[in-house]
Design an enzyme around this catalytic site. Structure first.
Site, PDB file in Angstrom:
ATOM      1  N   LYS A  70       0.845  -1.206   0.000  1.00 15.71           N
ATOM      2  CA  LYS A  70       0.000   0.000   0.000  1.00 15.71           C
ATOM      3  C   LYS A  70       0.878   1.253   0.000  1.00 15.71           C
ATOM      4  O   LYS A  70       2.085   1.172   0.274  1.00 15.71           O
ATOM      5  CB  LYS A  70      -0.924  -0.017   1.218  1.00 15.71           C
ATOM      6  CG  LYS A  70      -0.192  -0.027   2.548  1.00 15.71           C
ATOM      7  CD  LYS A  70      -1.111  -0.425   3.698  1.00 15.71           C
ATOM      8  CE  LYS A  70      -0.326  -0.456   5.008  1.00 15.71           C
ATOM      9  NZ  LYS A  70      -1.143  -0.969   6.119  1.00 15.71           N
ATOM     10  N   TYR A 303      14.703  30.714   7.406  1.00 15.22           N
ATOM     11  CA  TYR A 303      13.457  31.340   7.857  1.00 15.22           C
ATOM     12  C   TYR A 303      13.407  31.441   9.376  1.00 15.22           C
ATOM     13  O   TYR A 303      13.762  30.482  10.079  1.00 15.22           O
ATOM     14  CB  TYR A 303      12.251  30.499   7.428  1.00 15.22           C
ATOM     15  CG  TYR A 303      11.911  30.604   5.963  1.00 15.22           C
ATOM     16  CD1 TYR A 303      11.543  31.818   5.393  1.00 15.22           C
ATOM     17  CD2 TYR A 303      11.931  29.463   5.167  1.00 15.22           C
ATOM     18  CE1 TYR A 303      11.214  31.889   4.052  1.00 15.22           C
ATOM     19  CE2 TYR A 303      11.598  29.531   3.831  1.00 15.22           C
ATOM     20  CZ  TYR A 303      11.238  30.749   3.267  1.00 15.22           C
ATOM     21  OH  TYR A 303      10.910  30.818   1.952  1.00 15.22           O
TER      22      TYR A 303
HETATM   23  C1  LIG Z   1      -0.329  -1.947   6.765  1.00 17.79           C
HETATM   24  C2  LIG Z   1      -0.913  -3.227   7.118  1.00 17.79           C
HETATM   25  C3  LIG Z   1      -0.106  -4.356   7.307  1.00 17.79           C
HETATM   26  C4  LIG Z   1       1.414  -4.295   7.313  1.00 17.79           C
HETATM   27  O1  LIG Z   1       1.868  -3.694   8.505  1.00 17.79           O
HETATM   28  P1  LIG Z   1       3.441  -3.573   8.863  1.00 17.79           P
HETATM   29  O2  LIG Z   1       3.442  -3.204  10.286  1.00 17.79           O
HETATM   30  O3  LIG Z   1       3.988  -2.499   7.996  1.00 17.79           O
HETATM   31  O4  LIG Z   1       4.044  -4.896   8.584  1.00 17.79           O
HETATM   32  C5  LIG Z   1      -0.731  -5.565   7.515  1.00 17.79           C
HETATM   33  N1  LIG Z   1      -2.091  -5.646   7.557  1.00 17.79           N
HETATM   34  C6  LIG Z   1      -2.882  -4.576   7.402  1.00 17.79           C
HETATM   35  C7  LIG Z   1      -4.366  -4.734   7.466  1.00 17.79           C
HETATM   36  C8  LIG Z   1      -2.334  -3.339   7.176  1.00 17.79           C
HETATM   37  O5  LIG Z   1      -3.131  -2.274   7.036  1.00 17.79           O
END
Ligand SMILES: *Cc1c(COP(=O)(O)O)cnc(C)c1O
Length: 416
Positions: A70, A303
């Site tokens: 994702k 800044y």
């Molecule tokens: C993002 C996510 C993961 C992976 O999580 P990590 O801690 O990055 O390994 C797994 N399952 C779901 C439902 C997620 O949203």
């Protein structure tokens, strides 16, 4: 239309966008390496990704490994990451958005894609036509999916999410039987998987026993949910719970695991075993010094004049700012590497640039390389700026650091 420049008037980019049944799923556009003029770039080490997949697979035992890609593969560029991991044996991928799944299919990825976010915006045809596996938890998904399945002339496999303690998405424990009964009335929809998500897997078992116990409670509820669904006549073949932290702890393996951050080389827990400390960060962000000046004691930088020199100082400017994902919380706080040695960021991080105090790094010249994230070896030593270190300065977590690297930073892929 005739006098529009070609980039605006030709339909040539449109084939890259899904356009099924009038619902267009737009693909994100990001800086292409070929367009890069600025020396700021993210380098993604593909061998590190394969290595981390191997580390995760060892921890996963007989469970299938479905890396979570994702948010553009945690900022690494999902298509390239997916193609690399698919060739290295990943058996499926998880994404949050339908758009992200479409992007991977268009990149030629053929393994199963699980869409976890649960928002389909009515674009159910995309799911059926592209053979995606949606996560469902709400009966409102059923009608649209059924229509799409009929139109495509095939059944749609779905995974059901159960809420065991995140209170985010998922069928509530109390509603499981009613939910199963409603799905059963839709023969075009086949429940092949059951999942939940852990809220506290990062908490050390030695931490407050309440947090550690929470994971056990969630796993117990998940087992109960599975048994109740089986009694209700549904038997999901694939159960999956574990994120990176759970995988590295060796808990909640079930039939498949969903590693995210570990694939990118970051251990979400203090290394509980030798092999999780073997993870290799896959991304390095580098740039070059584009300006260099000597200022007098008492002069200020940037800044708000946030930094005031206490001595004659050599100040270098690097073309990375908060619009690239370098948090403004690093103002007067963070470090980067020059010639293998740490240089403090001085003054306020601005949108496109930041300044460094390189007074203690002899012989710095224009165009010298600056490592903003990752390791650097140079004539003065070797050091690493980890995503964890940056996250600590910025008051956040490594996940946010990686996913904040903006699309303005081109990603270059390296086979070492
Ligand atoms: C993002 C996510 C993961 C992976 O999580 P990590 O801690 O990055 O390994 C797994 N399952 C779901 C439902 C997620 O949203």
């Amino acid at each position: 239309m005739a006098d529009l420049p070609p980039a605006l008037s030709t339909p040539s980019r449109r084939h890259a966008d899904a356009n099924l049944d009038g619902i267009r799923v737009q693909k994100p556009r990001r800086a292409a390496p070929a367009d890069a003029v600025r020396p700021t770039r993210a380098e993604v080490n593909l061998a590190a990704l394969r290595h981390n997949l191997g580390v995760v697979a060892r921890h996963a035992g007989s469970a299938q490994v479905w890396p979570v890609l994702k948010a553009d593969g945690y900022g690494h560029g999902a298509p390239a990451v997916a193609r690399t991991l698919e060739r290295a044996g990943a058996q499926g991928f998880c994404v949050a958005l339908l758009e992200e799944a479409v992007e991977l299919r268009e990149a030629g990825v053929v393994v199963p894609l699980l869409v976890m976010g649960g928002y389909y915006g009515g674009a159910y045809e995309e799911i059926a036509a592209r053979g995606l596996v949606p996560v469902i938890y709400d009966v409102s998904h059923l009608e649209g999916l059924t229509r799409a399945a009929r139109a495509a002339g095939r059944t749609v496999n779905v995974h059901v999410k159960v809420d065991t303690g995140m209170a985010r998405l998922g069928v509530r424990m109390d509603d499981l039987e009613a939910f199963a009964a409603k799905v059963e009335r839709h023969p075009e929809i086949c429940i092949t998987g059951l999942m939940t998500h852990l809220a506290c897997a990062e908490a050390a078992p030695s931490a407050s026993s309440e947090l550690a116990g929470y994971t056990e409670l969630q796993i117990a509820r998940f087992n109960e949910a599975f048994e109740r669904l089986v009694r209700a006549g549904v038997k999901p073949r694939v159960r999956h719970v574990a994120n990176s932290a759970a995988i590295l702890r060796g808990i909640a393996r079930f039939d498949a695991v969903r590693p995210g951050i570990a694939i990118f080389g970051i251990a979400p827990i203090a290394a509980p075993s030798a092999s999780s400390s073997e993870l290799r960060p896959a991304m390095r962000i580098r740039t070059e010094i584009v300006d260099l000046r000597t200022i007098h004691a008492g002069e200020s930088v940037g800044y708000g004049a946030l930094f005031r020199a206490a001595r004659t100082s050599v100040i270098a400017t690097m073309p990375v700012g908060y619009a690239d994902g370098l948090s403004r919380h690093l103002s007067n706080r963070g470090h980067v590497l020059v010639h293998g040695r740490r240089a403090p960021i001085v003054g306020a991080v601005s949108m496109d640039m930041s300044m460094l105090d390189v007074t203690d790094i002899p012989g710095v010249a224009l165009h010298d390389e600056v490592t903003v994230l990752g390791s650097q070896e140079g004539r003065l030593g070797k050091d690493t700026i980890s995503a964890g270190e940056i996250a600590d300065h910025a008051g956040t977590i490594p996940w946010e650091i990686l996913t904040s690297i903006s699309r303005r930073v081109p990603r270059f892929y390296r086979e070492p």
